[in-house]
Design a protein around this motif. Structure first.
Motif, PDB file in Angstrom:
ATOM      1  N   GLU A 260      29.444 -51.807  14.395  1.00 45.19           N
ATOM      2  CA  GLU A 260      28.786 -53.065  14.029  1.00 45.19           C
ATOM      3  C   GLU A 260      27.346 -52.843  13.593  1.00 45.19           C
ATOM      4  O   GLU A 260      26.747 -53.714  12.976  1.00 45.19           O
ATOM      5  N   GLU A 261      26.824 -51.693  13.950  1.00 40.71           N
ATOM      6  CA  GLU A 261      25.443 -51.421  13.575  1.00 40.71           C
ATOM      7  C   GLU A 261      25.393 -50.881  12.151  1.00 40.71           C
ATOM      8  O   GLU A 261      25.271 -49.681  11.926  1.00 40.71           O
ATOM      9  N   LYS A 262      25.458 -51.796  11.230  1.00 36.83           N
ATOM     10  CA  LYS A 262      25.534 -51.407   9.839  1.00 36.83           C
ATOM     11  C   LYS A 262      24.322 -50.582   9.403  1.00 36.83           C
ATOM     12  O   LYS A 262      24.442 -49.666   8.595  1.00 36.83           O
ATOM     13  N   ASP A 263      23.187 -50.908   9.960  1.00 39.22           N
ATOM     14  CA  ASP A 263      21.982 -50.168   9.570  1.00 39.22           C
ATOM     15  C   ASP A 263      22.117 -48.691   9.905  1.00 39.22           C
ATOM     16  O   ASP A 263      21.809 -47.823   9.091  1.00 39.22           O
ATOM     17  N   LEU A 264      22.599 -48.454  11.117  1.00 37.19           N
ATOM     18  CA  LEU A 264      22.767 -47.077  11.561  1.00 37.19           C
ATOM     19  C   LEU A 264      23.775 -46.344  10.683  1.00 37.19           C
ATOM     20  O   LEU A 264      23.530 -45.211  10.231  1.00 37.19           O
ATOM     21  N   LEU A 265      24.897 -46.987  10.413  1.00 34.31           N
ATOM     22  CA  LEU A 265      25.914 -46.365   9.577  1.00 34.31           C
ATOM     23  C   LEU A 265      25.345 -46.053   8.211  1.00 34.31           C
ATOM     24  O   LEU A 265      25.602 -44.987   7.637  1.00 34.31           O
ATOM     25  N   TYR A 266      24.572 -46.993   7.719  1.00 34.90           N
ATOM     26  CA  TYR A 266      23.994 -46.769   6.406  1.00 34.90           C
ATOM     27  C   TYR A 266      23.102 -45.541   6.419  1.00 34.90           C
ATOM     28  O   TYR A 266      23.167 -44.694   5.527  1.00 34.90           O
ATOM     29  N   GLN A 267      22.297 -45.470   7.457  1.00 35.35           N
ATOM     30  CA  GLN A 267      21.410 -44.320   7.622  1.00 35.35           C
ATOM     31  C   GLN A 267      22.192 -43.012   7.593  1.00 35.35           C
ATOM     32  O   GLN A 267      21.809 -42.056   6.927  1.00 35.35           O
ATOM     33  N   ILE A 268      23.282 -43.014   8.333  1.00 31.55           N
ATOM     34  CA  ILE A 268      24.093 -41.801   8.421  1.00 31.55           C
ATOM     35  C   ILE A 268      24.621 -41.395   7.057  1.00 31.55           C
ATOM     36  O   ILE A 268      24.543 -40.247   6.656  1.00 31.55           O
ATOM     37  N   LEU A 269      25.141 -42.372   6.342  1.00 26.58           N
ATOM     38  CA  LEU A 269      25.757 -42.049   5.057  1.00 26.58           C
ATOM     39  C   LEU A 269      24.718 -41.816   3.970  1.00 26.58           C
ATOM     40  O   LEU A 269      24.946 -41.040   3.046  1.00 26.58           O
ATOM     41  N   ALA A 270      23.609 -42.494   4.087  1.00 24.61           N
ATOM     42  CA  ALA A 270      22.666 -42.447   2.978  1.00 24.61           C
ATOM     43  C   ALA A 270      21.716 -41.265   3.073  1.00 24.61           C
ATOM     44  O   ALA A 270      20.984 -40.985   2.134  1.00 24.61           O
ATOM     45  N   SER A 271      21.742 -40.560   4.199  1.00 22.39           N
ATOM     46  CA  SER A 271      20.832 -39.431   4.317  1.00 22.39           C
ATOM     47  C   SER A 271      21.081 -38.494   3.137  1.00 22.39           C
ATOM     48  O   SER A 271      22.212 -38.199   2.800  1.00 22.39           O
ATOM     49  N   PRO A 272      19.996 -38.062   2.519  1.00 20.96           N
ATOM     50  CA  PRO A 272      20.143 -37.305   1.283  1.00 20.96           C
ATOM     51  C   PRO A 272      21.063 -36.112   1.501  1.00 20.96           C
ATOM     52  O   PRO A 272      20.929 -35.400   2.484  1.00 20.96           O
ATOM     53  N   GLN A 273      21.973 -35.934   0.634  1.00 20.94           N
ATOM     54  CA  GLN A 273      22.886 -34.817   0.835  1.00 20.94           C
ATOM     55  C   GLN A 273      23.378 -34.292  -0.497  1.00 20.94           C
ATOM     56  O   GLN A 273      23.348 -34.965  -1.505  1.00 20.94           O
ATOM     57  N   ASP A 274      23.806 -33.052  -0.458  1.00 20.00           N
ATOM     58  CA  ASP A 274      24.298 -32.438  -1.684  1.00 20.00           C
ATOM     59  C   ASP A 274      25.633 -33.039  -2.049  1.00 20.00           C
ATOM     60  O   ASP A 274      26.298 -33.661  -1.239  1.00 20.00           O
ATOM     61  N   GLU A 275      25.980 -32.807  -3.284  1.00 19.72           N
ATOM     62  CA  GLU A 275      27.264 -33.276  -3.748  1.00 19.72           C
ATOM     63  C   GLU A 275      28.365 -32.589  -2.949  1.00 19.72           C
ATOM     64  O   GLU A 275      28.207 -31.463  -2.496  1.00 19.72           O
ATOM     65  N   GLY A 276      29.451 -33.282  -2.764  1.00 24.75           N
ATOM     66  CA  GLY A 276      30.608 -32.656  -2.160  1.00 24.75           C
ATOM     67  C   GLY A 276      30.853 -33.058  -0.721  1.00 24.75           C
ATOM     68  O   GLY A 276      30.267 -34.006  -0.226  1.00 24.75           O
ATOM     69  N   VAL A 277      31.739 -32.340  -0.077  1.00 25.10           N
ATOM     70  CA  VAL A 277      32.199 -32.708   1.261  1.00 25.10           C
ATOM     71  C   VAL A 277      31.319 -32.071   2.324  1.00 25.10           C
ATOM     72  O   VAL A 277      30.906 -30.926   2.199  1.00 25.10           O
ATOM     73  N   LYS A 278      31.021 -32.855   3.341  1.00 14.53           N
ATOM     74  CA  LYS A 278      30.186 -32.354   4.429  1.00 14.53           C
ATOM     75  C   LYS A 278      30.835 -32.754   5.754  1.00 14.53           C
ATOM     76  O   LYS A 278      31.341 -33.870   5.888  1.00 14.53           O
ATOM     77  N   VAL A 279      30.814 -31.843   6.706  1.00 11.39           N
ATOM     78  CA  VAL A 279      31.390 -32.125   8.007  1.00 11.39           C
ATOM     79  C   VAL A 279      30.288 -32.093   9.050  1.00 11.39           C
ATOM     80  O   VAL A 279      29.512 -31.147   9.103  1.00 11.39           O
ATOM     81  N   SER A 280      30.217 -33.139   9.855  1.00 10.57           N
ATOM     82  CA  SER A 280      29.205 -33.169  10.903  1.00 10.57           C
ATOM     83  C   SER A 280      29.902 -33.362  12.238  1.00 10.57           C
ATOM     84  O   SER A 280      30.589 -34.356  12.452  1.00 10.57           O
ATOM     85  N   ILE A 281      29.724 -32.411  13.129  1.00  9.66           N
ATOM     86  CA  ILE A 281      30.554 -32.342  14.331  1.00  9.66           C
ATOM     87  C   ILE A 281      29.764 -32.690  15.584  1.00  9.66           C
ATOM     88  O   ILE A 281      28.755 -32.058  15.889  1.00  9.66           O
ATOM     89  N   GLY A 282      30.256 -33.685  16.300  1.00 13.53           N
ATOM     90  CA  GLY A 282      29.721 -34.014  17.630  1.00 13.53           C
ATOM     91  C   GLY A 282      28.213 -33.980  17.730  1.00 13.53           C
ATOM     92  O   GLY A 282      27.514 -34.772  17.101  1.00 13.53           O
ATOM     93  N   THR A 283      27.722 -33.079  18.530  1.00 14.85           N
ATOM     94  CA  THR A 283      26.283 -33.016  18.804  1.00 14.85           C
ATOM     95  C   THR A 283      25.465 -32.650  17.573  1.00 14.85           C
ATOM     96  O   THR A 283      24.233 -32.748  17.612  1.00 14.85           O
ATOM     97  N   GLU A 284      26.109 -32.219  16.519  1.00 10.87           N
ATOM     98  CA  GLU A 284      25.359 -31.972  15.292  1.00 10.87           C
ATOM     99  C   GLU A 284      24.801 -33.268  14.724  1.00 10.87           C
ATOM    100  O   GLU A 284      23.837 -33.255  13.970  1.00 10.87           O
ATOM    101  N   ASN A 285      25.452 -34.362  15.076  1.00 14.01           N
ATOM    102  CA  ASN A 285      24.953 -35.657  14.609  1.00 14.01           C
ATOM    103  C   ASN A 285      23.634 -35.988  15.288  1.00 14.01           C
ATOM    104  O   ASN A 285      23.500 -35.818  16.495  1.00 14.01           O
TER     105      ASN A 285
END
Lengths: 344, 344
Positions: A260-285
């Motif tokens: 429900e915390e759309k802001d947080l989700l947005y932050q997670i997805l919008a963080s600048p990142q390279d093109e392509g697939v990225k995996v973020s695991i557990g405590t790496e978040n």
DNA sequence: TGTTAGCACTCTCTTATAATGAGTGCTAAA
DNA sequence: TTTAGCACTCATTATAAGAGAGTGCTAACA
């Protein structure tokens, strides 16, 4: 201690098993199910080593072992084999992009739905981040005597519209003229460059309607500011209940609260990142709330400009190989579709 | 058997208690907490009668009693006292409508959020049903050489926009002309009347661009059709976890699944209804999935035309009196705000 | 005749205790 | 270095015993 090939084999077996069963994996299970030609006692020794190296964890003394985040990372980077998507699934995805949907929001929303459908995880998607996109055209559309619609059209066909109040006695022609003035000054600026637009230059062109000009500028700035906060689309939010680790009501609740915390989700997805697939695991978040989830994201682009991100979120015990192949396919399919629609 | 005033008193006490505690209420509890001047044995006899009459139910022999849906209905219709909303809460609501939000969707979305915040239930809201609203203005806004935005403005300021492809070599002036033609023919029609528009009359005005005309008509019809399926907004979806009856993961899950079925929710809210507040209790709901929930809805209007519905949904053990007073206030506040914004 | 005290009975929920079983670590032999 | 064997640990399950809340019935009372 060295991570020799036998240790890797055992680790892989444990991860595979745990991903499927969600139960701590014991040495006997590994010996029986994955015929490595060694006894459970040997495996036990190796497992002890792997634990010491930080790849395995024990919930309690007499339980089997569970892979650590470090193990998943190793798995994702070196062990897993990403199969390309099955033909059936690829077709299923293609089908969705064949009903020419023209509204961008609709496209992103559908993408999220499809993602959660075929992965059985919860999916997240954000609409294009306008800051990377340029303004194409600004148009005031009369609504009635009192209101007009301010439409901002961007280089990638994405638009924001806002209703604004207009002073009395202003007609359509005048609105067209104003639209022209605004377009002229804002055209080809990106949303982050709009601060550089010389407002006083525009002001000079509004001879008698200074008040209207001020309210217009207010709405524009506000609209620009608001457009930074993009919409987040979710799919399959209740999929989380499928996983035994979320049978606990408290965990399920906190996961759903997170969504429900759309802001947080947005932050997670919008963080600048390279093109392509990225995996973020557990405590790496970075986010506390995600410390026992994993996220697989992919970007989507228009031409060669990254526009936004889509992702799936699930327990750290995730089917990474499948998730990665789906995300990879999906990101590319979406990019292809958008490029086809709006041009590069 | 007659429902005399003592039986009513006892029933009311049981309902009040159960709404607060969510535990079956025993005769001793009633005697102690609600001083009715009679002993627990007498109350026991009366409770036995009330059960026979269908107002109480017993989970098992040695448990207290729980009110039935029939009891709640009686309570809502005759027993409960609806207090008007407290000043603090009224102020809290008013505050939200003071930041002049001009986008209708935003208004409805905010309304849902406020509702769930102050009631602690899950809230639902639907945007205006366009079928009751007339078309005011149709405008094509150029996006680039290939696309234009088709904006439909309605009598209540609500609009739908769709991106459409335009044939090559068409300029802004031509789009303006087309906009004029479309507006002329569709103006003041309601969305359900659009079938009565004489298409061939318009066709005659498109001398050489028959192909464009066809695609325009397609998009328009599609847009009208799609606009029938309105958006449903939710607030406080995880509030359900606050209630002990939803600590069970299966029940929580099925409730949350219900919330994902936007079509069903829309159906529930959009069912034609009179102006004002309506309470639907447990099995009174036509939908199987809602048989152990209650819904309190209110309509909102523009002038004297009902536009849509807002509601809260919770366990049948709901604080009806509070829910009713909040919904009543909210429906009126929203109507007042909309009327103020868009005129009657 | 309605009301109430008393009491046996029912049934859930809690707590204590024992049994089960999966899995480990260590030791000693191969 | 590998493996069989075995004692030990600890979560989970099963079982039993109480405790507690509440009822229905009976008989006495006003």
């Amino acid at each position: 201690m060295k991570l020799d090939s036998r240790k890797l084999q055992i680790l892989q077996a444990i991860i595979n098993d745990y991903i499927i069963t969600a139960e701590p994996v014991g040495s006997r299970t590994v010996a029986r199910k994955y015929e490595l030609g060694i006894s459970s006692a040997t495996i036990r020794n190796e497992m002890s080593d792997l634990e010491e190296m930080g790849f395995l964890e024990q919930p309690h003394t007499s339980a089997g072992r569970v892979p650590s985040d470090k193990a998943y990372r190793l798995y994702v980077d070196r062990l897993m084999q990403v199969k390309s998507l099955g033909e059936q699934e690829a077709d299923y995805i293609k089908e969705f992009y064949e009903h020419k949907i023209l509204q961008l929001e609709q496209i992103i929303f559908t993408t999220a739905k499809v993602l959660s459908d075929i992965t059985n995880y919860t999916s997240i998607a954000i609409a294009p981040q306008l800051s990377r996109v340029t303004i194409g055209h600004i148009q005031l559309v009369p609504v009635d005597r009192e209101f007009a619609l301010l439409v901002i059209v961007t280089s990638s066909g994405i638009l924001k519209d806002t209703l604004i109040q207009i002073p009395q006695g202003i007609n359509g022609d005048f609105l067209n003229k104003v639209s022209g003035i605004l377009t002229e000054h804002f055209q080809n600026k990106t949303f982050s460059e709009i601060d550089m637009v010389d407002l006083s230059a525009i002001k000079r062109e509004f001879l008698e309607n200074q008040k209207f000009f001020n309210s217009l500028v207010d709405v524009l700035t506000d609209s620009f500011r608001r457009s930074q906060k993009q919409e987040v689309y979710l799919g399959g939010t209740t999929n989380i209940f499928n996983f035994p680790e979320y049978q606990d009501i408290l965990r399920a609740r906190s996961f759903l609260n997170l969504l429900e915390e759309k802001d947080l989700l947005y932050q997670i997805l919008a963080s600048p990142q390279d093109e392509g697939v990225k995996v973020s695991i557990g405590t790496e978040n970075l986010q506390e709330e995600l410390r026992d989830c994993s996220i697989v994201t992919a970007t989507y682009s228009l031409g060669n400009r990254v526009l936004g991100t889509i992702g799936v979120i699930g327990p750290t015990r995730m089917e990474y190989s499948r998730a990665v192949s789906v995300m990879d396919y999906m990101g590319k399919a979406l990019s292809r579709y958008l490029t086809q629609l709006y041009g590069a």
